[in-house]
Design a protein around this motif. Sequence first.
Motif, mmCIF file in Angstrom:
data_model
loop_
_atom_site.group_PDB
_atom_site.id
_atom_site.type_symbol
_atom_site.label_atom_id
_atom_site.label_comp_id
_atom_site.label_asym_id
_atom_site.label_seq_id
_atom_site.Cartn_x
_atom_site.Cartn_y
_atom_site.Cartn_z
ATOM 1 N N LEU A 145 71.628 49.743 -58.450
ATOM 2 C CA LEU A 145 71.220 51.132 -58.620
ATOM 3 C C LEU A 145 70.858 51.757 -57.286
ATOM 4 O O LEU A 145 71.274 52.858 -56.959
ATOM 5 C CB LEU A 145 70.017 51.217 -59.559
ATOM 6 C CG LEU A 145 70.344 51.421 -61.016
ATOM 7 C CD1 LEU A 145 69.088 51.373 -61.837
ATOM 8 C CD2 LEU A 145 71.046 52.766 -61.194
ATOM 9 N N CYS A 166 73.941 52.263 -55.213
ATOM 10 C CA CYS A 166 74.791 53.318 -55.738
ATOM 11 C C CYS A 166 74.153 54.688 -55.589
ATOM 12 O O CYS A 166 74.828 55.702 -55.610
ATOM 13 C CB CYS A 166 75.093 53.067 -57.212
ATOM 14 S SG CYS A 166 76.080 51.586 -57.447
ATOM 15 N N GLY A 167 72.822 54.683 -55.441
ATOM 16 C CA GLY A 167 72.108 55.953 -55.348
ATOM 17 C C GLY A 167 72.615 56.809 -54.196
ATOM 18 O O GLY A 167 72.643 58.021 -54.281
ATOM 19 N N SER A 168 73.048 56.146 -53.130
ATOM 20 C CA SER A 168 73.466 56.937 -51.978
ATOM 21 C C SER A 168 74.982 57.071 -51.968
ATOM 22 O O SER A 168 75.702 56.186 -51.556
ATOM 23 C CB SER A 168 73.002 56.248 -50.685
ATOM 24 O OG SER A 168 73.430 54.909 -50.719
ATOM 25 N N VAL A 169 75.434 58.169 -52.468
ATOM 26 C CA VAL A 169 76.863 58.413 -52.570
ATOM 27 C C VAL A 169 77.469 58.419 -51.176
ATOM 28 O O VAL A 169 78.533 57.889 -50.923
ATOM 29 C CB VAL A 169 77.123 59.757 -53.265
ATOM 30 C CG1 VAL A 169 78.606 60.087 -53.211
ATOM 31 C CG2 VAL A 169 76.646 59.695 -54.707
ATOM 32 N N THR A 176 77.420 65.231 -52.027
ATOM 33 C CA THR A 176 77.819 65.154 -53.436
ATOM 34 C C THR A 176 79.128 64.426 -53.668
ATOM 35 O O THR A 176 79.429 64.009 -54.771
ATOM 36 C CB THR A 176 78.027 66.572 -54.018
ATOM 37 O OG1 THR A 176 78.960 67.270 -53.197
ATOM 38 C CG2 THR A 176 76.730 67.323 -54.104
ATOM 39 N N GLY A 177 79.940 64.268 -52.626
ATOM 40 C CA GLY A 177 81.326 63.860 -52.839
ATOM 41 C C GLY A 177 82.161 65.121 -53.053
ATOM 42 O O GLY A 177 81.604 66.208 -53.239
ATOM 43 N N GLN A 178 83.476 64.942 -53.008
ATOM 44 C CA GLN A 178 84.357 66.105 -53.006
ATOM 45 C C GLN A 178 85.460 65.925 -54.044
ATOM 46 O O GLN A 178 86.185 64.940 -54.022
ATOM 47 C CB GLN A 178 84.964 66.236 -51.604
ATOM 48 C CG GLN A 178 85.456 67.611 -51.269
ATOM 49 C CD GLN A 178 85.747 67.754 -49.776
ATOM 50 O OE1 GLN A 178 85.948 66.762 -49.093
ATOM 51 N NE2 GLN A 178 85.784 68.985 -49.284
ATOM 52 N N GLN A 221 81.515 69.838 -49.944
ATOM 53 C CA GLN A 221 80.509 68.894 -50.395
ATOM 54 C C GLN A 221 79.147 69.573 -50.305
ATOM 55 O O GLN A 221 78.922 70.418 -49.442
ATOM 56 C CB GLN A 221 80.496 67.658 -49.495
ATOM 57 C CG GLN A 221 81.774 66.860 -49.551
ATOM 58 C CD GLN A 221 81.505 65.389 -49.283
ATOM 59 O OE1 GLN A 221 80.808 64.736 -50.057
ATOM 60 N NE2 GLN A 221 82.040 64.876 -48.195
ATOM 61 N N GLY A 222 78.234 69.174 -51.166
ATOM 62 C CA GLY A 222 76.888 69.739 -51.145
ATOM 63 C C GLY A 222 75.870 68.723 -50.667
ATOM 64 O O GLY A 222 76.180 67.541 -50.522
ATOM 65 N N ILE A 261 72.400 66.567 -50.908
ATOM 66 C CA ILE A 261 71.397 65.959 -51.781
ATOM 67 C C ILE A 261 70.296 65.413 -50.896
ATOM 68 O O ILE A 261 70.575 64.700 -49.931
ATOM 69 C CB ILE A 261 72.035 64.820 -52.606
ATOM 70 C CG1 ILE A 261 73.139 65.381 -53.502
ATOM 71 C CG2 ILE A 261 70.989 64.088 -53.430
ATOM 72 C CD1 ILE A 261 74.013 64.301 -54.118
ATOM 73 N N GLY A 286 67.531 62.101 -53.304
ATOM 74 C CA GLY A 286 68.049 61.831 -54.644
ATOM 75 C C GLY A 286 68.258 63.074 -55.486
ATOM 76 O O GLY A 286 68.793 62.999 -56.582
ATOM 77 N N ARG A 287 67.814 64.221 -54.977
ATOM 78 C CA ARG A 287 67.991 65.461 -55.752
ATOM 79 C C ARG A 287 68.808 66.477 -54.978
ATOM 80 O O ARG A 287 68.751 66.527 -53.762
ATOM 81 C CB ARG A 287 66.624 66.091 -56.042
ATOM 82 C CG ARG A 287 65.918 65.322 -57.112
ATOM 83 C CD ARG A 287 65.076 66.232 -57.960
ATOM 84 N NE ARG A 287 64.570 65.442 -59.072
ATOM 85 C CZ ARG A 287 63.423 65.636 -59.655
ATOM 86 N NH1 ARG A 287 62.657 66.633 -59.287
ATOM 87 N NH2 ARG A 287 63.045 64.878 -60.663
#
Lengths: 381, 381
Positions: free
Chosen positions: B18, B21-24, B44-46, B53-54, B56, B59-60
């Motif tokens: 977890l 994976c939290g850090s995209v 955010t990924g594209q 991309q945005g 984060i 985590g938010r």
Amino acid sequence: MLKKIILGISIILTGVMLAACGSVDNLSSDTNSSSGSKSKTQLTGQTNSGYYQGVIKNGRYQTSKSRGVSVQQESNQFNIKGFENGLLNISKNQFSTKEYIFQEGQYLSTKQVEAWLGRKSKSNPTGLNPKKSKSTNPKTRTPVYLSQINEQDYMTRTGKSLKLSGMTVGLAINSVDYYKKTQYGPTFETDISNMEVSQHGKEIANQVLQRLRSKKALKNIPIVIALYKQASDDSLVGGNFFTYSVNKQGASKINKWTAIKQKNYVFPLQSSQKGPSQNDEDAFANFKSETQSFFPNLSGVTAQAQYTNGSLSGMNINITTQFYSQTEIISFTQYIQTAAQKYLPANAPIDITVQSTEGIQSFLSRKANEKKFSAHIFNSY
Amino acid sequence: MLKKIILGISIILTGVMLAACGSVDNLSSDTNSSSGSKSKTQLTGQTNSGYYQGVIKNGRYQTSKSRGVSVQQESNQFNIKGFENGLLNISKNQFSTKEYIFQEGQYLSTKQVEAWLGRKSKSNPTGLNPKKSKSTNPKTRTPVYLSQINEQDYMTRTGKSLKLSGMTVGLAINSVDYYKKTQYGPTFETDISNMEVSQHGKEIANQVLQRLRSKKALKNIPIVIALYKQASDDSLVGGNFFTYSVNKQGASKINKWTAIKQKNYVFPLQSSQKGPSQNDEDAFANFKSETQSFFPNLSGVTAQAQYTNGSLSGMNINITTQFYSQTEIISFTQYIQTAAQKYLPANAPIDITVQSTEGIQSFLSRKANEKKFSAHIFNSY
């Protein structure tokens, strides 16, 4: 003057184009244009080989002769969609989407289906549900078993016309029968056990097959009958098909039933419920927690999951959240795409819809055996 | 005993997974885990190169400092979505989606934006709208011009951190100002001419640029300012951007405006309205008539169409109809796919959503320069 002539020509041309375009796939092209347009049969076209083409007659879709009966009678939408989708999948195994063309049921009328769905009585001799009992006690009364009938016709082309070459009939059996003792009184429930669902379903199926064979057009085609156990009215997922029989041409008694092992779940499972796969549950829980806390405001994440023969055969995830801008929708969707690929179970087809109070905002989808999710963000001008 | 150990290990592993994976796309990975998790920046990924991309943080999603102001103040949703989408498109011409990362506006706060959107007064000296006039006559009063402000930050990576490297600010100017003479009285309207929209918009833009430059972080970055003319509240399509200016680092006065020729229409056009292309109108009319009569019950077919420099740059078609079964939805969607390819204008991106009272049922889409429409039919278990 010249302008008017050009305009005139354009109008004529547009008319010709319209007439030509009207026949997406013209099967019977009559040379006599007036009677020809009356009997014209077309097909809908095919999005992909996973769907059947449908039948258009005289420019209109040929709707079912019992159109709307289910929509009127069923209170749980999931039981309608799940029933119809499931029946299509059973049909696909018997009647290939490449060879056969789908036609909405043309042999059972609204009147007939409504009568069959009723209780047997003096005024309704063809009712397939048992006579009303004197008892109104949930445990001793006779419940209504049969709740939906769906007829699907499968056609083949011979030359320029379509010929009925197969039929699938779905019968949906209640797992709970809701009833009132007095007209405006409270609603009571009679639970129907799996054994009863199966037993009464099979009895009814035999009667239906016999009745279908009494129609001349249905004597010599294969008829598939499938039994569906309906979910309760408060279920957030539909019921499931549990058996079907393929009846060769002429056969008016069902010899053999083939079991279908399929079950639907709503994720997250209720704490009391036992799921089919701890792995899938964990995968969903990880995806959910990763998604849920993306915004300061919480997102709702639920899923419908279907299991066939014990393994995940499909999942629909529904995410609802409040967005404050289009850029939030874009960022969220991209983030979910990454998270979905990372967390969600492989292989099974998965749809994800992202909704706000304004309706659907974006949606992601991965087909069976694809690796990546494709995403679509709804736009507005 | 062994089971418990395995379970323990699984829990730890799940935790590690977890966390990983939290850090995209972890930009700043601090070795100190506690402070590291506090300052963690991810992307955010594209979905595709058409989107930014945005950002984060911790985590938010890093939401706008003035989040929700537009949603609160605007009554026409189309003016919000169209404004934000349009501004993104203008940004993409200046700040490539490959090099730049999108960050929701962090330099204008809710308080500031609300003050700027207000009228200038003793209690609100920073208001960008004119003082309230004594007159309440629609033609002689001073209307509210500025209705929305949208700040978009464009970041670049330097090593492991993000750096502000550009900004786009959108200003939405009313074409109609709605007002009340008494608190619960009727609503009156002041129409604002195109000339006034442009003139006042440009004046306000100059003030905004000056104010932005007074912030230290914004002194030395390019700032793009774009002006949007809002549609009226009853419009079924949003307004349009009509000009923008690119201001080099340091520049605190706008030297040059570049015109944007863009306009939105709702199809079918009202009979009094003059459209931009008779061909497109005819194409839509043919598609509509072909679609509308598919079922015995009528389908509603409308569209939003956007024109840029006189030619169609995008279309969203909305079809609403009543379905009586899933097979009807499938047949209808396949039919529409064929009809859309046949009738609708080529080249421009087109989305088609098919809705019933139950919500979206299917959707079709063709991207710019694609030939075929792809279709998706929503499923349920």
